[in-house]
Design a protein around this motif. Structure first.
Motif, PDB file in Angstrom:
ATOM      1  N   VAL A  61       0.834  -1.211   0.000  1.00 48.51           N
ATOM      2  CA  VAL A  61       0.000   0.000   0.000  1.00 48.51           C
ATOM      3  C   VAL A  61       0.864   1.255   0.000  1.00 48.51           C
ATOM      4  O   VAL A  61       0.718   2.140  -0.862  1.00 48.51           O
ATOM      5  N   PHE A  62       1.797   1.337   0.957  1.00 42.73           N
ATOM      6  CA  PHE A  62       2.617   2.544   1.057  1.00 42.73           C
ATOM      7  C   PHE A  62       3.670   2.604  -0.046  1.00 42.73           C
ATOM      8  O   PHE A  62       4.094   3.691  -0.444  1.00 42.73           O
ATOM      9  N   GLY A  63       4.059   1.434  -0.563  1.00 42.92           N
ATOM     10  CA  GLY A  63       4.943   1.422  -1.723  1.00 42.92           C
ATOM     11  C   GLY A  63       4.271   2.031  -2.935  1.00 42.92           C
ATOM     12  O   GLY A  63       4.905   2.733  -3.730  1.00 42.92           O
ATOM     13  N   SER A  64       2.972   1.784  -3.087  1.00 39.53           N
ATOM     14  CA  SER A  64       2.216   2.400  -4.184  1.00 39.53           C
ATOM     15  C   SER A  64       2.091   3.905  -3.978  1.00 39.53           C
ATOM     16  O   SER A  64       2.221   4.683  -4.924  1.00 39.53           O
ATOM     17  N   MET A  68       7.017   3.412  -5.196  1.00 40.78           N
ATOM     18  CA  MET A  68       8.025   2.370  -5.239  1.00 40.78           C
ATOM     19  C   MET A  68       7.795   1.416  -6.410  1.00 40.78           C
ATOM     20  O   MET A  68       8.717   0.717  -6.848  1.00 40.78           O
ATOM     21  N   TYR A  69       6.551   1.382  -6.927  1.00 43.03           N
ATOM     22  CA  TYR A  69       6.229   0.492  -8.048  1.00 43.03           C
ATOM     23  C   TYR A  69       6.076   1.254  -9.360  1.00 43.03           C
ATOM     24  O   TYR A  69       5.562   0.719 -10.338  1.00 43.03           O
ATOM     25  N   ASN A  70       6.523   2.510  -9.354  1.00 41.86           N
ATOM     26  CA  ASN A  70       6.635   3.267 -10.593  1.00 41.86           C
ATOM     27  C   ASN A  70       7.941   2.844 -11.264  1.00 41.86           C
ATOM     28  O   ASN A  70       9.014   2.945 -10.671  1.00 41.86           O
ATOM     29  N   LEU A  71       7.877   2.376 -12.502  1.00 48.07           N
ATOM     30  CA  LEU A  71       9.051   1.788 -13.146  1.00 48.07           C
ATOM     31  C   LEU A  71      10.163   2.798 -13.397  1.00 48.07           C
ATOM     32  O   LEU A  71      11.338   2.441 -13.378  1.00 48.07           O
ATOM     33  N   GLN A  72       9.780   4.065 -13.652  1.00 48.42           N
ATOM     34  CA  GLN A  72      10.804   5.079 -13.842  1.00 48.42           C
ATOM     35  C   GLN A  72      11.534   5.349 -12.522  1.00 48.42           C
ATOM     36  O   GLN A  72      12.756   5.505 -12.497  1.00 48.42           O
ATOM     37  N   VAL A  73      10.785   5.376 -11.416  1.00 50.17           N
ATOM     38  CA  VAL A  73      11.395   5.566 -10.093  1.00 50.17           C
ATOM     39  C   VAL A  73      12.266   4.364  -9.742  1.00 50.17           C
ATOM     40  O   VAL A  73      13.378   4.515  -9.224  1.00 50.17           O
ATOM     41  N   ALA A  74      11.781   3.156 -10.022  1.00 51.45           N
ATOM     42  CA  ALA A  74      12.507   1.931  -9.672  1.00 51.45           C
ATOM     43  C   ALA A  74      13.826   1.796 -10.420  1.00 51.45           C
ATOM     44  O   ALA A  74      14.701   1.030 -10.008  1.00 51.45           O
ATOM     45  N   SER A  75      13.990   2.534 -11.522  1.00 50.43           N
ATOM     46  CA  SER A  75      15.216   2.453 -12.321  1.00 50.43           C
ATOM     47  C   SER A  75      16.221   3.538 -11.968  1.00 50.43           C
ATOM     48  O   SER A  75      17.320   3.557 -12.513  1.00 50.43           O
ATOM     49  N   SER A  83      12.060   6.559  -2.126  1.00 50.17           N
ATOM     50  CA  SER A  83      10.783   5.844  -2.050  1.00 50.17           C
ATOM     51  C   SER A  83      10.847   4.675  -1.082  1.00 50.17           C
ATOM     52  O   SER A  83       9.895   4.419  -0.341  1.00 50.17           O
ATOM     53  N   VAL A  84      11.996   3.970  -1.042  1.00 52.40           N
ATOM     54  CA  VAL A  84      12.136   2.823  -0.129  1.00 52.40           C
ATOM     55  C   VAL A  84      12.193   3.286   1.321  1.00 52.40           C
ATOM     56  O   VAL A  84      11.564   2.683   2.197  1.00 52.40           O
ATOM     57  N   VAL A  85      12.919   4.353   1.595  1.00 52.17           N
ATOM     58  CA  VAL A  85      13.007   4.870   2.970  1.00 52.17           C
ATOM     59  C   VAL A  85      11.628   5.311   3.461  1.00 52.17           C
ATOM     60  O   VAL A  85      11.217   4.983   4.589  1.00 52.17           O
ATOM     61  N   LEU A  86      10.903   6.032   2.628  1.00 52.17           N
ATOM     62  CA  LEU A  86       9.555   6.473   3.013  1.00 52.17           C
ATOM     63  C   LEU A  86       8.623   5.280   3.223  1.00 52.17           C
ATOM     64  O   LEU A  86       7.850   5.244   4.187  1.00 52.17           O
ATOM     65  N   THR A  87       8.697   4.306   2.327  1.00 49.31           N
ATOM     66  CA  THR A  87       7.822   3.130   2.440  1.00 49.31           C
ATOM     67  C   THR A  87       8.149   2.304   3.670  1.00 49.31           C
ATOM     68  O   THR A  87       7.256   1.917   4.437  1.00 49.31           O
ATOM     69  N   ALA A  88       9.429   2.019   3.869  1.00 49.60           N
ATOM     70  CA  ALA A  88       9.844   1.194   5.016  1.00 49.60           C
ATOM     71  C   ALA A  88       9.522   1.888   6.342  1.00 49.60           C
ATOM     72  O   ALA A  88       9.041   1.247   7.288  1.00 49.60           O
ATOM     73  N   THR A  89       9.757   3.186   6.401  1.00 48.06           N
ATOM     74  CA  THR A  89       9.496   3.926   7.642  1.00 48.06           C
ATOM     75  C   THR A  89       8.002   3.946   7.966  1.00 48.06           C
ATOM     76  O   THR A  89       7.600   3.640   9.098  1.00 48.06           O
ATOM     77  N   THR A  90       7.189   4.299   6.984  1.00 48.69           N
ATOM     78  CA  THR A  90       5.744   4.371   7.219  1.00 48.69           C
ATOM     79  C   THR A  90       5.157   2.999   7.513  1.00 48.69           C
ATOM     80  O   THR A  90       4.349   2.837   8.440  1.00 48.69           O
ATOM     81  N   THR A 456       0.020  10.582  -3.557  1.00 46.83           N
ATOM     82  CA  THR A 456       1.415  10.880  -3.879  1.00 46.83           C
ATOM     83  C   THR A 456       1.561  12.305  -4.396  1.00 46.83           C
ATOM     84  O   THR A 456       2.494  13.022  -4.027  1.00 46.83           O
ATOM     85  N   THR A 457       0.637  12.728  -5.242  1.00 46.59           N
ATOM     86  CA  THR A 457       0.667  14.084  -5.810  1.00 46.59           C
ATOM     87  C   THR A 457       0.612  15.125  -4.705  1.00 46.59           C
ATOM     88  O   THR A 457       1.332  16.130  -4.734  1.00 46.59           O
TER      89      THR A 457
END
Length: 464
Positions: A61-64, A68-75, A83-90, A456-457
């Motif tokens: 949920v928080f990865g979305s 974190m599952y945006n392919l441009q961000v993941a690359s 994105s990983v720090v925010l997702t893992a922390t939340t 996210t916006t």
């Protein structure tokens, strides 16, 4: 034939891969943690067998939400870190304070730190591996276009800008009369008679037919395509590829029979779906009004000092079935901003005050539209309602534009979360492509995706 020395993941496959291995590495890391440390807190205990599922759910949920599952961000390594720090922390914070389903908070703070950094480390290690290796250009997919010569540059730039791993390495000119010297060097031109050999020698994995003319598809070219298809090559039509890659409808490639053949989503007439959506909209409206009551004193002061006009303003917009209604918003522009007639708002519009720009970026100016939702003029999710003047102007150029009005307009929508301002007619047509995609694929899952992207916006201050 399929590439022997290349690996390629389609967009949906890449997202599945990211999700599955996120879950895998987190579970493995925490399992090893439960073996190494005897703190009686980590996931694998009989009385808390729902805990792993809950944690993975939070990560998804928080990865979305944090892309974190945006392919441009993941690359991109830097964006991956954020994105990983925010997702893992939340995710870890919400998990730690979830009652009943997660273990009780440990008394030792060290346990919490170990848990958090294990979760963060597992996600970062896997995501950096993906960014450095799986997202590299070694995993590109070689593609050939069959199209008219005049289309090549537009088609190549359109597809490669969406998926950098989708590499157009050549095109077959399907014009009935070939120019002796095309003077076109963007991609290699392949002679029709050499197509089959080129595909085999260059490990081409997909052929896209984008030609709108049939004269150039000669009997010899057709036979070669048939042999390639029988050999296991993938041959797809351009509009199908464009839609799957860009998640919008290529209206510029659809004839005027669009209304006869456009497959509208069944959700548009699904009574259970519509009832559920309406129930959520009423709850959203009530919540929005409560928020409005809290913010109005602050907005009133800000408006009084910065905007120097009435707090609310109304404007005519076109709704479902072309019915005109009045939309409610907080003021963000100076008064009498359109004395010379209606004009498109732009990203650096001088009519927007600094305080108004803040409200637009944070989407606070949209809050009064909960009144429109409660009245039934608007929905939470749908195409943004446009002014009658611009509807007439755009519809005169693109007849498909009226298709936006088969459903209610919304506060947010697929076009809003994927594209910024529609400052010109051309940009409005791009937003139309996104709107039509939503109308075609409307579903609970797409609504959830738009909801996450909207959050996210707001969080990343990307409002219009």
């Amino acid at each position: 034939m399929f590439a022997k020395n290349k690996i390629h993941f389609e967009i949906s496959e890449r997202k599945v891969l990211l999700s599955a291995l996120d879950a895998f590495f987190v579970i493995v890391a925490l399992y090893l943690l439960s073996i190494l440390f005897d703190y009686n807190y980590f996931l694998f205990e009989r009385m808390y067998y729902f805990s792993p599922v809950l944690l993975i759910f939070y990560i998804f949920v928080f990865g979305s939400i944090f892309e974190m599952y945006n392919l441009q961000v993941a690359s991109n390594q830097f964006q991956v870190l954020r994105s990983v720090v925010l997702t893992a922390t939340t995710s870890s914070l919400i998990y730690l304070f979830t009652p009943i389903l997660s273990p009780e908070l440990p008394k030792q703070r060290l346990i919490i730190f170990i848990f958090y950094f294990t979760l963060l480390g597992a996600l970062l290690a896997w995501r950096f591996f993906y960014a450095f290796f799986l997202a590299s250009h070694r995993f590109t997919q070689n593609v050939i276009l069959i199209c008219d010569q005049s289309q090549v540059e537009e088609l190549v730039s359109g597809l490669e800008s969406v998926d950098p791993h989708y590499k157009i390495i050549g095109f077959v000119n399907s014009d009935a009369v070939e120019a002796e010297d095309s003077n076109f060097h963007y991609v290699k031109e392949i002679k029709k008679e050499n197509l089959e050999d080129f595909v085999k020698n260059r490990y081409v994995s997909e052929i896209i037919i984008a030609s709108q003319k049939t004269d150039g598809i000669t009997a010899d070219l057709y036979q070669q395509l048939l042999h390639l298809l029988e050999s296991g090559n993938i041959i797809r039509e351009y509009t199908q590829v464009y839609e799957s890659k860009t998640q919008r409808i290529p209206v510029h490639y659809i004839s005027r029979d669009f209304y006869r053949f456009f497959p509208f989503s069944r959700s548009n007439n699904n009574k259970l779906y519509l009832l559920l959506i309406r129930f959520i909209e009423v709850l959203f409206s009530v919540l929005g009004m409560l928020i409005c009551v809290v913010f109005i004193p602050l907005i009133f002061i800000g408006n009084l000092l910065a905007n120097k006009g009435s707090l609310f303003y109304t404007q005519e917009r076109v709704g479902k079935n072309g019915v005109v209604f009045k939309i409610y918003k907080f003021r963000t522009m100076v008064e009498n901003s359109e004395t010379n007639g209606a004009v498109f708002a732009t990203s650096n519009d001088r009519r927007i005050t600094p305080f108004g720009k803040f409200m637009r970026k944070s989407r606070i100016d949209e809050i009064p539209q909960v009144i429109n939702i409660l009245k039934g003029d608007m929905a939470v999710i749908g195409p943004r309602p446009e002014r009658p003047f611009f509807v007439e102007e755009i519809a005169s150029i693109m007849p498909f534009y009226e298709t936006r009005h088969v459903i209610k307009p919304g506060i947010t929508g697929w076009a809003q979360v994927n594209y910024s301002y529609g400052e010109t007619i051309d940009e409005s047509l791009i937003k139309l492509q996104y709107d039509l995609y939503y109308i075609k694929h409307r579903s609970v899952f797409l609504d959830l995706s738009i909801t996450f992207k909207t959050i996210t916006t707001v969080l990343f201050y990307r409002g219009q």
